[in-house]
Design an enzyme around this catalytic site. Sequence first.
Site, short mmCIF file in Angstrom:
data_model
loop_
_atom_site.label_atom_id
_atom_site.label_comp_id
_atom_site.label_asym_id
_atom_site.label_seq_id
_atom_site.Cartn_x
_atom_site.Cartn_y
_atom_site.Cartn_z
N ASP A 60 0.82 -1.22 0.00
CA ASP A 60 0.00 0.00 0.00
C ASP A 60 0.86 1.28 0.00
O ASP A 60 0.37 2.36 0.29
CB ASP A 60 -0.98 0.00 1.18
CG ASP A 60 -0.25 0.15 2.52
OD1 ASP A 60 -0.93 0.24 3.56
OD2 ASP A 60 1.00 0.18 2.51
N HIS A 143 28.58 0.72 11.54
CA HIS A 143 29.56 -0.26 12.02
C HIS A 143 29.62 -1.44 11.06
O HIS A 143 30.69 -1.87 10.63
CB HIS A 143 29.16 -0.72 13.43
CG HIS A 143 29.99 -1.83 13.99
ND1 HIS A 143 30.89 -1.63 15.03
CD2 HIS A 143 30.06 -3.15 13.66
CE1 HIS A 143 31.49 -2.80 15.31
NE2 HIS A 143 31.00 -3.73 14.50
N GLU A 144 28.43 -1.95 10.71
CA GLU A 144 28.39 -3.15 9.84
C GLU A 144 28.93 -2.85 8.45
O GLU A 144 29.71 -3.62 7.91
CB GLU A 144 26.95 -3.68 9.73
CG GLU A 144 26.30 -4.10 11.03
CD GLU A 144 27.17 -5.02 11.87
OE1 GLU A 144 26.97 -5.03 13.10
OE2 GLU A 144 28.08 -5.68 11.34
N HIS A 147 32.64 -2.78 8.17
CA HIS A 147 33.27 -4.10 8.02
C HIS A 147 33.48 -4.40 6.53
O HIS A 147 34.49 -4.98 6.14
CB HIS A 147 32.40 -5.20 8.64
CG HIS A 147 32.54 -5.36 10.12
ND1 HIS A 147 33.76 -5.48 10.76
CD2 HIS A 147 31.61 -5.41 11.10
CE1 HIS A 147 33.58 -5.61 12.07
NE2 HIS A 147 32.28 -5.57 12.31
N TYR A 158 39.90 -11.42 11.27
CA TYR A 158 39.05 -11.29 12.45
C TYR A 158 39.59 -12.12 13.61
O TYR A 158 38.95 -13.05 14.11
CB TYR A 158 37.62 -11.70 12.10
CG TYR A 158 36.53 -10.98 12.85
CD1 TYR A 158 35.63 -11.66 13.65
CD2 TYR A 158 36.39 -9.60 12.74
CE1 TYR A 158 34.62 -11.01 14.33
CE2 TYR A 158 35.38 -8.93 13.41
CZ TYR A 158 34.50 -9.62 14.20
OH TYR A 158 33.48 -8.97 14.86
N GLU A 167 37.39 -4.36 14.35
CA GLU A 167 36.24 -3.94 15.16
C GLU A 167 36.30 -2.46 15.51
O GLU A 167 35.29 -1.75 15.46
CB GLU A 167 36.15 -4.77 16.45
CG GLU A 167 35.33 -6.01 16.28
CD GLU A 167 33.91 -5.66 15.89
OE1 GLU A 167 33.42 -6.15 14.85
OE2 GLU A 167 33.28 -4.85 16.60
N ASP A 186 26.96 10.96 19.76
CA ASP A 186 27.70 10.67 20.99
C ASP A 186 28.89 9.79 20.64
O ASP A 186 29.13 9.49 19.48
CB ASP A 186 26.78 9.96 21.99
CG ASP A 186 26.05 8.79 21.36
OD1 ASP A 186 24.82 8.71 21.46
OD2 ASP A 186 26.73 7.94 20.71
N GLU A 191 23.37 2.71 21.48
CA GLU A 191 22.50 3.20 22.57
C GLU A 191 21.03 3.26 22.17
O GLU A 191 20.15 3.09 23.02
CB GLU A 191 22.97 4.57 23.10
CG GLU A 191 22.82 5.73 22.15
CD GLU A 191 23.90 5.76 21.08
OE1 GLU A 191 24.89 5.04 21.21
OE2 GLU A 191 23.72 6.50 20.09
N ASP A 227 35.87 -14.68 22.00
CA ASP A 227 35.56 -13.54 21.11
C ASP A 227 36.65 -13.34 20.06
O ASP A 227 37.12 -12.23 19.82
CB ASP A 227 35.38 -12.27 21.96
CG ASP A 227 34.95 -11.05 21.15
OD1 ASP A 227 34.23 -11.22 20.13
OD2 ASP A 227 35.34 -9.93 21.54
N HIS A 232 36.04 -7.74 20.23
CA HIS A 232 35.11 -6.72 20.73
C HIS A 232 35.56 -6.18 22.08
O HIS A 232 34.85 -5.40 22.71
CB HIS A 232 33.69 -7.30 20.87
CG HIS A 232 33.06 -7.68 19.58
ND1 HIS A 232 33.14 -8.96 19.07
CD2 HIS A 232 32.37 -6.95 18.67
CE1 HIS A 232 32.51 -9.02 17.92
NE2 HIS A 232 32.05 -7.81 17.65
#
Length: 317
Positions: A60, A143-144, A147, A158, A167, A186, A191, A227, A232
Site C-alpha cells: 500500500d 559499524h556493519e 566491516h 578477524y 572492530e 555521541d 545506545e 571472542d 570486541h
Amino acid sequence: PDGIDSITNGTGVLGDRKQVNTVRNSAGSYLIDRTRGKGIFTYDAANGTELPGTLWLDVDHQLDGLLDGAAVDAHHYAGLTFDYFKTVHDRNSYDGQGAAIVSTVHYGKAYNNAFWSGSQMVYGDGDGEKFLPLSGSLDVIAHELTHAVTESTAGLIYWNDAGAINESMSDIFGVLIEHAYSETPDWQIGEDVYTPKVEGDALRSLADPTLKGLPDHYTKRYLGLEDFGGVHINSSISNKAAYLLANGGTHYNVKVEGIGIEKTGKIFYRTLTQYLTPTTKFRQLQAASVQAATDLYGADSQEVTSVKAAFAAVGLK
Ligand SMILES: CCC(=O)Oc1c(C)cccc1C(=O)O
Ligand SMILES: [Ca+2]
Ligand SMILES: [Ca+2]
Ligand SMILES: [Ca+2]
Ligand SMILES: [Zn+2]
C-alpha cells in the site's frame, strides 16, 4: 522488478518518520534505492535464516506497519552511510566501485546480533530485553558497513590484534557517521537499540570503555581466546585513542590536544585504506596512523603531535 524510482514515507524502529527511496509498480513499493551506486536493496528473512530472503515489498506504499520499521531503518541508514563515504571520503560504496548494498532484516528469532556476512548486512530483531531490532540505530549500520569497507581495503583478519583493529574501525566510523547525520551524536555504540528498558547505557563507549569493563590501555588488553581473541574487547584500546584524538583530554597522565572529529575521520580513513594490512598489530596501527597524519598535515603539525599523544595515552609507543 521494473517500476519507477519513487520516495515512500515510513516509520522507523523508534517510531520516527522518514522517507526511503523505492521502486514502485502495480504490485507495490520495493525497498530498492537506485539513486546510490549500483543500488541499495533491503530484504526480509521473515524470522528465518535464509539469506538474502525476499526483496521487501510494501503493497500500500505506506511503510508504517510494526514489522516495517526494521526495514525502513536498514534501508534509510544504509543510504546515509553510503552518502558519508561518498561525500566525505570520495568513496563510491564499500568497494569504491559503487557495489550494490544488500541488507536483510528480521533474521532469526529474537536474534540479538547484527553482522556483515562477507557479502551483505544482516540484522536480528533483538529479544526486546537486550536489543530492539538492531537496524534501528545508525551507528550499528555504519559499524556493519564499515566491516565491508575494511574487507575491501585492509582486509584485517578477524582474530587477535587485527580483529580488534577491524572492530575498532567499525566502531570509530559508526561514531563518525552518527556525528555526520544525527541530531544527538555521541561516542557510544548502539545506545538507540540497546536495552530498551534501561536508560543511558550502550553496547560500548568509546569515551570511557571501562563503563563496560573494557580496556582503555594496551597493558590491560585481553589475551585469551574468547571472542576471536577479544576483537570486541581490545577494540576499546584504539577506540579510546580515537576519542582522545578528536576531543582531547588527559588519560593516564598523558595530555592530548584534540583536533576535532573531521580531521580524526580523515586520518583514520587514510590509515584504514592506505596503510593497514590483514595482519596489522596495535603498534603498527600507531605507526600507520602517524604516517597517515603526516601525509595529510605534515610531520611538524599539531595533528601528528596529537596522534602520537593519543596512542601514547593508551600505551602504544
Ligand atoms: C555495533 C554493532 C555490533 O557490534 O554488532 C555486533 C553484535 C551486536 C554482536 C556480535 C557482533 C557484532 C559485530 O558487528 O561485530
Ligand atoms: Ca504498508
Ligand atoms: Ca551512538
Ligand atoms: Ca538502554
Ligand atoms: Zn563488528
